[in-house]
Design an enzyme around this catalytic site. Structure first.
Site, PDB file in Angstrom:
ATOM      1  N   MET A  11      21.583  19.710  17.324  1.00 19.32           N
ATOM      2  CA  MET A  11      21.883  19.940  15.913  1.00 19.32           C
ATOM      3  C   MET A  11      21.433  18.735  15.101  1.00 19.32           C
ATOM      4  O   MET A  11      21.898  17.614  15.327  1.00 19.32           O
ATOM      5  CB  MET A  11      23.384  20.204  15.720  1.00 19.32           C
ATOM      6  CG  MET A  11      23.855  21.516  16.338  1.00 19.32           C
ATOM      7  SD  MET A  11      25.641  21.803  16.179  1.00 19.32           S
ATOM      8  CE  MET A  11      26.272  20.771  17.514  1.00 19.32           C
ATOM      9  N   CYS A  93      13.706  26.298  14.844  1.00 22.58           N
ATOM     10  CA  CYS A  93      14.119  25.736  13.559  1.00 22.58           C
ATOM     11  C   CYS A  93      13.325  26.367  12.422  1.00 22.58           C
ATOM     12  O   CYS A  93      12.092  26.398  12.457  1.00 22.58           O
ATOM     13  CB  CYS A  93      13.917  24.222  13.557  1.00 22.58           C
ATOM     14  SG  CYS A  93      14.461  23.437  12.028  1.00 22.58           S
ATOM     15  N   LYS A 132      13.573  26.767  23.417  1.00 20.92           N
ATOM     16  CA  LYS A 132      14.654  27.329  22.611  1.00 20.92           C
ATOM     17  C   LYS A 132      14.017  28.073  21.442  1.00 20.92           C
ATOM     18  O   LYS A 132      13.230  27.502  20.685  1.00 20.92           O
ATOM     19  CB  LYS A 132      15.597  26.243  22.093  1.00 20.92           C
ATOM     20  CG  LYS A 132      16.815  26.796  21.351  1.00 20.92           C
ATOM     21  CD  LYS A 132      17.800  25.678  20.998  1.00 20.92           C
ATOM     22  CE  LYS A 132      19.106  26.264  20.452  1.00 20.92           C
ATOM     23  NZ  LYS A 132      18.967  26.898  19.139  1.00 20.92           N
ATOM     24  N   HIS A 164      18.557  31.861  20.455  1.00 19.78           N
ATOM     25  CA  HIS A 164      19.468  31.992  19.318  1.00 19.78           C
ATOM     26  C   HIS A 164      19.383  33.440  18.854  1.00 19.78           C
ATOM     27  O   HIS A 164      18.304  33.896  18.446  1.00 19.78           O
ATOM     28  CB  HIS A 164      19.060  31.030  18.203  1.00 19.78           C
ATOM     29  CG  HIS A 164      20.025  30.984  17.061  1.00 19.78           C
ATOM     30  ND1 HIS A 164      20.138  29.894  16.235  1.00 19.78           N
ATOM     31  CD2 HIS A 164      20.928  31.885  16.592  1.00 19.78           C
ATOM     32  CE1 HIS A 164      21.052  30.127  15.305  1.00 19.78           C
ATOM     33  NE2 HIS A 164      21.543  31.339  15.505  1.00 19.78           N
ATOM     34  N   GLY A 206      26.773  31.503  16.953  1.00 14.50           N
ATOM     35  CA  GLY A 206      28.059  32.039  16.545  1.00 14.50           C
ATOM     36  C   GLY A 206      29.120  32.122  17.624  1.00 14.50           C
ATOM     37  O   GLY A 206      30.123  32.822  17.448  1.00 14.50           O
ATOM     38  N   GLY A 226      27.153  25.729  19.454  1.00 11.36           N
ATOM     39  CA  GLY A 226      26.657  24.863  18.397  1.00 11.36           C
ATOM     40  C   GLY A 226      27.768  24.269  17.564  1.00 11.36           C
ATOM     41  O   GLY A 226      28.499  23.390  17.991  1.00 11.36           O
ATOM     42  N   ARG A 227      27.952  24.777  16.366  1.00 16.19           N
ATOM     43  CA  ARG A 227      28.811  24.129  15.382  1.00 16.19           C
ATOM     44  C   ARG A 227      30.279  24.083  15.801  1.00 16.19           C
ATOM     45  O   ARG A 227      31.012  23.185  15.401  1.00 16.19           O
ATOM     46  CB  ARG A 227      28.626  24.833  14.035  1.00 16.19           C
ATOM     47  CG  ARG A 227      27.149  24.907  13.648  1.00 16.19           C
ATOM     48  CD  ARG A 227      26.917  25.490  12.292  1.00 16.19           C
ATOM     49  NE  ARG A 227      26.959  24.461  11.262  1.00 16.19           N
ATOM     50  CZ  ARG A 227      25.990  23.571  11.063  1.00 16.19           C
ATOM     51  NH1 ARG A 227      24.933  23.561  11.832  1.00 16.19           N
ATOM     52  NH2 ARG A 227      26.088  22.683  10.104  1.00 16.19           N
TER      53      ARG A 227
END
Length: 321
Positions: A11, A93, A132, A164, A206, A226-227
């Protein structure tokens, strides 16, 4: 042990070496990734600073951004010589800056170029070279587009793909919007694994809870978080306990913080601002009484001149176990 089972996503501006050291204290086993680092930055910039890491971060993968096979191979060799465990190529990205540099998600439209880059890196290193990517680009939802991309890149011998589960919309959306607006299509990634059982397929996008992870692991080889790993890093500890640990108990949040303090003190002594490191740990006590006061105290005091680990210790006093 399956080192692909759980990973923390690369990230930008988040998973720097200080964040990764902290995440390693949260989990001894998850696979960590650097932020994306461009080949141009490594070749022409301060590569010692860009590629530096603490040995405690292993297993650790370097994510590269680039499209020139020769430059990718050069950077992969540098990383392998430094002891990285995997080289990952960013084909996901969606930012305009990345597109102008001809790398990131726009490379999904050039699978032959991606394959050439992967092959060049494989020839240069003995560690795994992985990719990725997204499930597609722009608003075209064609499984055949993704299938063709996988076929061409996998023909190089690439065995691991991190997917992703959203399209990347290259026009009209910011990178932040690209993380939420294009719909999640987990079914596409599950279908991909069913079609390519010989490949290692990791799902990303997610994923937040242990229940989410368990559901996906029944369909694919691994999960990349991820986040959620940033906003609620203790989820890594819970996943570590569930999937890797044989210990009867998992470390407490306070124990993780206590283990981090010597690292913070050492880095501050070398001139690293405390706030540069503590911004990564504000979510440690997510959901615990006193967490808001903990975050506020860190944000108000860690940037002050002379701030040291005593600031973190005072902030922790707000936490009610």
């Amino acid at each position: 042990m399956n080192k692909n089972l759980i990973a923390v996503a690369p990230m930008m501006d988040w998973t720097d070496r200080h964040c990764r050291y902290f995440h390693r204290l949260c989990s001894a086993h998850v696979l960590l990734y650097t932020e994306m680092i461009t080949t141009a930055a490594i070749i022409h910039g301060d590569r010692q600073r860009l590629l530096a890491y603490d040995p405690a971060e292993h297993p650790l993968a370097l994510q590269l951004g680039g499209s020139c096979p020769q430059e990718l191979a050069q950077c992969a060799k540098l990383a392998a010589d430094l002891g990285y465990d995997e080289i990952n190529l960013n084909v996901g990205c969606p930012s305009g800056r990345v597109q102008s540099g001809r790398f990131g998600a726009c490379l999904m439209a050039e699978p032959d170029l991606v394959a050439a880059g992967v092959a060049a890196m494989q020839a240069a290193v003995d560690i795994p070279v992985t990719v990725k990517t997204r499930i597609g680009i722009d608003r075209h939802e064609s499984y055949e587009f993704l299938q063709q991309f996988i076929d061409i890149v996998a023909a190089t011998g690439c065995q691991k793909f991190i997917i992703h589960a959203r399209n990347a919309w290259l026009d009209g959306l910011s990178p932040k919007q690209n993380r939420t607006i294009p719909p999640l299509r987990y079914d596409i990634v599950h279908r991909l694994k069913a079609q390519y059982p010989q490949l290692t397929i990791i799902i990303n996008g997610g994923i937040k809870s242990l229940t989410d992870v368990a559901g996906h692991l029944s369909q694919v080889d691994g999960v990349m978080i991820g986040r959620e790993s940033y906003h609620n890093p203790y989820v890594l500890t819970e996943l570590d306990q569930k999937y890797f640990s044989t210990a009867a108990s998992k470390p407490t949040r306070q124990a993780i913080l206590t283990a981090l303090l010597p690292y913070l003190a050492k880095q501050v002594a070398t001139g690293v601002p405390l706030s540069r490191m503590t911004r990564h740990i504000t979510g440690l006590f997510q959901g615990i009484p006193g967490a808001r006061q903990w975050r506020r105290y860190l944000s108000e005091h860690t940037h002050l001149p002379g701030a040291g680990i005593e600031v973190v210790e005072r902030a922790a006093n707000y936490i009610i176990d």
